[in-house]
Design a protein around this motif. Structure first.
Motif, short mmCIF file in Angstrom:
data_model
loop_
_atom_site.label_atom_id
_atom_site.label_comp_id
_atom_site.label_asym_id
_atom_site.label_seq_id
_atom_site.Cartn_x
_atom_site.Cartn_y
_atom_site.Cartn_z
N PRO A 1 58.23 -9.18 24.90
CA PRO A 1 57.82 -7.84 25.36
C PRO A 1 58.09 -6.77 24.31
O PRO A 1 57.32 -5.82 24.17
N GLY A 2 59.18 -6.93 23.58
CA GLY A 2 59.49 -5.95 22.53
C GLY A 2 58.43 -5.92 21.46
O GLY A 2 57.99 -4.84 21.02
N GLU A 3 58.00 -7.10 21.02
CA GLU A 3 56.97 -7.15 19.97
C GLU A 3 55.63 -6.62 20.49
O GLU A 3 54.86 -5.99 19.74
N ALA A 4 55.34 -6.86 21.78
CA ALA A 4 54.11 -6.32 22.36
C ALA A 4 54.15 -4.80 22.40
O ALA A 4 53.16 -4.12 22.04
N ILE A 5 55.27 -4.23 22.84
CA ILE A 5 55.39 -2.77 22.92
C ILE A 5 55.37 -2.16 21.52
O ILE A 5 54.78 -1.10 21.29
N LEU A 6 56.01 -2.84 20.56
CA LEU A 6 55.99 -2.37 19.18
C LEU A 6 54.55 -2.30 18.65
O LEU A 6 54.15 -1.31 18.00
N ALA A 7 53.76 -3.34 18.95
CA ALA A 7 52.37 -3.34 18.51
C ALA A 7 51.58 -2.22 19.17
O ALA A 7 50.70 -1.60 18.55
N ILE A 8 51.88 -1.94 20.45
CA ILE A 8 51.21 -0.83 21.14
C ILE A 8 51.53 0.49 20.45
O ILE A 8 50.64 1.33 20.22
N ARG A 9 52.81 0.68 20.08
CA ARG A 9 53.22 1.92 19.41
C ARG A 9 52.52 2.07 18.06
O ARG A 9 52.25 3.18 17.60
N ARG A 10 52.25 0.94 17.41
CA ARG A 10 51.59 0.97 16.10
C ARG A 10 50.06 1.03 16.23
O ARG A 10 49.36 1.14 15.22
N GLY A 11 49.55 0.93 17.47
CA GLY A 11 48.12 0.96 17.67
C GLY A 11 47.42 -0.34 17.36
O GLY A 11 46.19 -0.37 17.20
N ASN A 12 48.16 -1.43 17.30
CA ASN A 12 47.59 -2.74 16.98
C ASN A 12 47.35 -3.49 18.30
O ASN A 12 48.19 -4.24 18.77
N GLN A 13 46.17 -3.28 18.89
CA GLN A 13 45.88 -3.84 20.20
C GLN A 13 45.80 -5.37 20.17
O GLN A 13 46.20 -6.04 21.13
N ARG A 14 45.28 -5.92 19.07
CA ARG A 14 45.18 -7.37 18.98
C ARG A 14 46.56 -8.02 19.00
O ARG A 14 46.79 -9.00 19.73
N ALA A 15 47.49 -7.50 18.22
CA ALA A 15 48.85 -8.06 18.18
C ALA A 15 49.54 -7.86 19.53
O ALA A 15 50.28 -8.75 19.99
#
Length: 643
Positions: free
Chosen positions: A553-567
């Motif tokens: 979940p942390g890596e998913a939220i991190l990707a959301i914060r970075r705008g990387n929807q695929r990740a």
């Protein structure tokens, strides 16, 4: 013969004599030592121990390596447990040379070996008694030493016995345990104490759980006295195998006093030797041995605990806090309980937790009234349900955990651990916040001196955002057990929930310093870094986390914060695929941060149905902040009695 060096203290490799004597006979002991050295013998005695070293370990090492054990018997020595213990070792290993310095006979059990009377010469050179003693020592050692020129010894160093009265008018050695006084460390409270792991001197490593368990039980009993500050088990156990002096240990644990001990046992007998040590000087204040048949172990344990606890309470001018301890009189049940505690406290993996549960179950089978075993069994059931079980098994385990905790309380209504176990099972298992409140309050009332009880109490109030209660409770727990990484991790999580991300990171890093392999700590640091806007640093910490329920979940939220929807989608899909219903709460975290409010609330509803323990974070989790205004979220808080 196995000999070694102990932190700078030289245990001679050459043949030597071990001298045992009573403090009050020190002048005669000096004379005997000089005479033996002049006759060519190397003599080991306790003044050779450097200040600050653990006496029990040093003396045991020297005694076991000696070729002859010379005991100076007197009326006072016959009453000394130290002298009798050392003489017993010499007798049992056929190395004993008994000398009477005042004409009295040795105590019963030591009269089968002829005692040499040196009372007329009092140990001086050339006296008939000492000539006979020298001949007897030479015969045991198998050689006649070469006489040496008399050395100018100068001032003799202070021994463990003379140190008892140095700088004090209190002559306490012969007065029993109640005679000693707290004095010593300057920065630590005078009522502060650490119970060190007891040494297992049985020669059987498989019995270490028993010596550890006796120390742990003594520590638990003392911690129930609200006037004492007793260091927790994890911090004390750090020094099990460390080559550190008593003064160093006391300084690191910030205590004024240490309680050390050892356990000897064979098929029939057990001896528990206990020693109180001044934390500032490392010198012994008091020692006492407790002997009995192995079948009487529990009565012996109670005798040790009650003697120590009552003496401490009397010294501090208050009644002994006699909270019920949930004890048993069944030796087999007690041993099963100790084996279970050894496994459960290791926190290794699922296998060790389930093995611990099996031992606690056996203890309860052997003694259904054993409240401590029932409370421990409840905690094991709840932890297994929380961390490892699938939905169907999880419900059964939590139900059983609640039943066991209530049985423990029924048998011991003032036993803190029983209430803590009930509160934990109700909160994590039933998600019944209000029902858990009263048990946790009782646990705190009866166990405010226990770091473990305070830890559970603080976590509960942290999840309810009662930080005015949770903060002081966890700080107190950390003060009691400063080297316990689990407490530092809890401290960090409470700070994180309160919005103190800097403090949360500091506490989690401290936990990793204490245990670099501690699970969850890297994820905790990453979460705090993420919410602080330090995304690159957070990514590095998530990469080091092993717990998938923190990492994914942390890596998913991190990707959301970075705008990387695929990740973000990839990490979320892996969370759903790998964790299933066990990760429903974590799915809600990601969906909330994604701005998908209704799907996040759907995930939380499903989590309620499967009793997902992650719901204990519902009120205090900053990742759920996007849901706070939603009526469904507020209704869920009310349904679980958070508000």
């Amino acid at each position: 013969m196995n000999r070694h060096e102990d932190e700078g203290e030289r245990v001679p490799h050459e043949r030597y004599v071990f001298l045992s004597y009573c403090r009050r006979d020190q002048r005669t002991a000096y004379a005997v030592i000089k005479t033996l050295e002049e006759a060519g013998f190397k003599v080991w005695w306790d003044a050779l121990i450097p200040g600050g070293h653990r006496f029990g370990s040093s003396i045991s090492t020297a005694l076991e390596g000696a070729d002859a054990v010379v005991v100076l018997w007197s009326a006072e020595a016959g009453q000394s447990d130290w002298v009798k213990d050392e003489a017993g070792y010499g007798r049992d290993h056929h190395r004993l040379v008994p000398l009477s310095i005042d004409g009295t006979e040795p105590p019963l059990g030591f009269r089968q070996i002829q005692c040499i009377d040196i009372s007329k010469g009092r140990g001086r050179r050339g006296s008939p008694g000492m000539l006979r003693a020298i001949a007897a020592i030479a015969e045991i050692m198998g050689h006649q030493p070469e006489p040496q020129a008399r050395k100018n010894a100068g001032s003799l160093p202070v021994s463990r016995r003379t140190a008892l009265i140095a700088g004090s008018a209190l002559a306490v050695a012969g007065a029993g345990f109640a005679g000693w006084r707290w004095f010593g460390a300057s920065s630590a409270g005078a009522n502060s104490l650490a119970v060190l792991p007891f040494e297992n001197l049985s020669g059987d490593a498989s019995k270490t759980y028993l010596s550890d368990g006796l120390a742990a039980e003594l520590r638990a009993r003392l911690s129930r006295n609200p006037l004492l500050s007793v260091v927790g088990q994890a911090s004390s156990n750090v020094f099990r195998d460390r080559e550190a002096s008593s003064a160093d240990i006391a300084r690191k644990l910030k205590v004024a006093n240490l309680l050390d001990g050892n356990v000897r046992m064979d098929a029939q007998q057990i001896r528990i030797a206990v020693e109180l040590i001044d934390g500032a000087t490392g010198f012994s204040k008091w020692t006492q041995s407790f002997d009995g048949p192995l079948t009487n172990l529990l009565a012996l344990q109670s005798q040790v605990a009650e003697t120590v606890s009552s003496a401490l309470a009397a010294e501090l001018g208050a009644k002994d806090a006699h909270a019920q301890s949930g004890d048993t009189r069944n030796i087999s049940a007690f041993e099963a309980y100790l084996r279970g505690k050894d496994l459960f406290d290791s926190q290794r993996d699922e296998a060790s937790d389930r093995a611990a549960l099996a031992q606690f179950t056996e203890a309860v089978r052997l003694d259904p009234d054993y409240a401590a075993a029932r409370a421990a069994r409840s905690r094991a059931l709840a932890v297994i349900a929380n961390q490892y079980a699938e939905t169907a098994e999880r419900r059964l385990l939590y139900d059983e955990a609640i039943t066991e905790a209530r049985e423990a309380i029924s048998g011991a209504p003032e036993y803190a651990e029983g209430y803590a176990a009930l509160g934990y099972a109700l909160f994590y298992g039933k998600m019944d916040v209000l029902a858990a409140d009263a048990p946790f309050a009782k646990a705190h009332d009866y166990g405010a001196g226990s770091a473990e009880v305070l830890n559970l109490y603080a976590l509960y109030h942290g999840r309810r955002r009662n930080f005015a209660i949770a903060g002081p409770a966890i700080e107190r727990a950390v003060a009691l057990d400063p080297l316990n990484p689990a407490l530092a991790k809890t401290q960090g999580r409470i700070r994180f929930a309160s919005g103190d991300y800097v403090g949360a990171i500091a506490a989690a890093r401290r936990a990793l310093e204490l245990n670099p392999d501690l699970g969850g700590a890297h994820g905790d640091i990453a979460n705090a870094l993420l919410l602080s806007g330090q995304l690159d640093e957070a990514a590095a910490e998530y990469a080091r986390e092993r717990s998938a329920l923190l990492k994914l979940p942390g890596e998913a939220i991190l990707a959301i914060r970075r705008g990387n929807q695929r990740a973000a989608s990839a990490a979320f899909d892996q969370l759903v695929r790998d964790e299933g219903d066990n990760g429903l709460y974590q799915q809600a975290q990601v969906l909330a941060q994604w701005g998908k409010v209704e799907p996040a609330l759907d995930a939380l509803d499903k989590a309620v149905k499967v009793q997902d323990s992650g719901l204990v974070y519902l009120l205090s989790d900053p990742f759920l902040a996007p849901l706070h205004a939603a009526p469904r979220y507020k209704a869920l808080l009310r349904a679980l009695h958070f508000v």
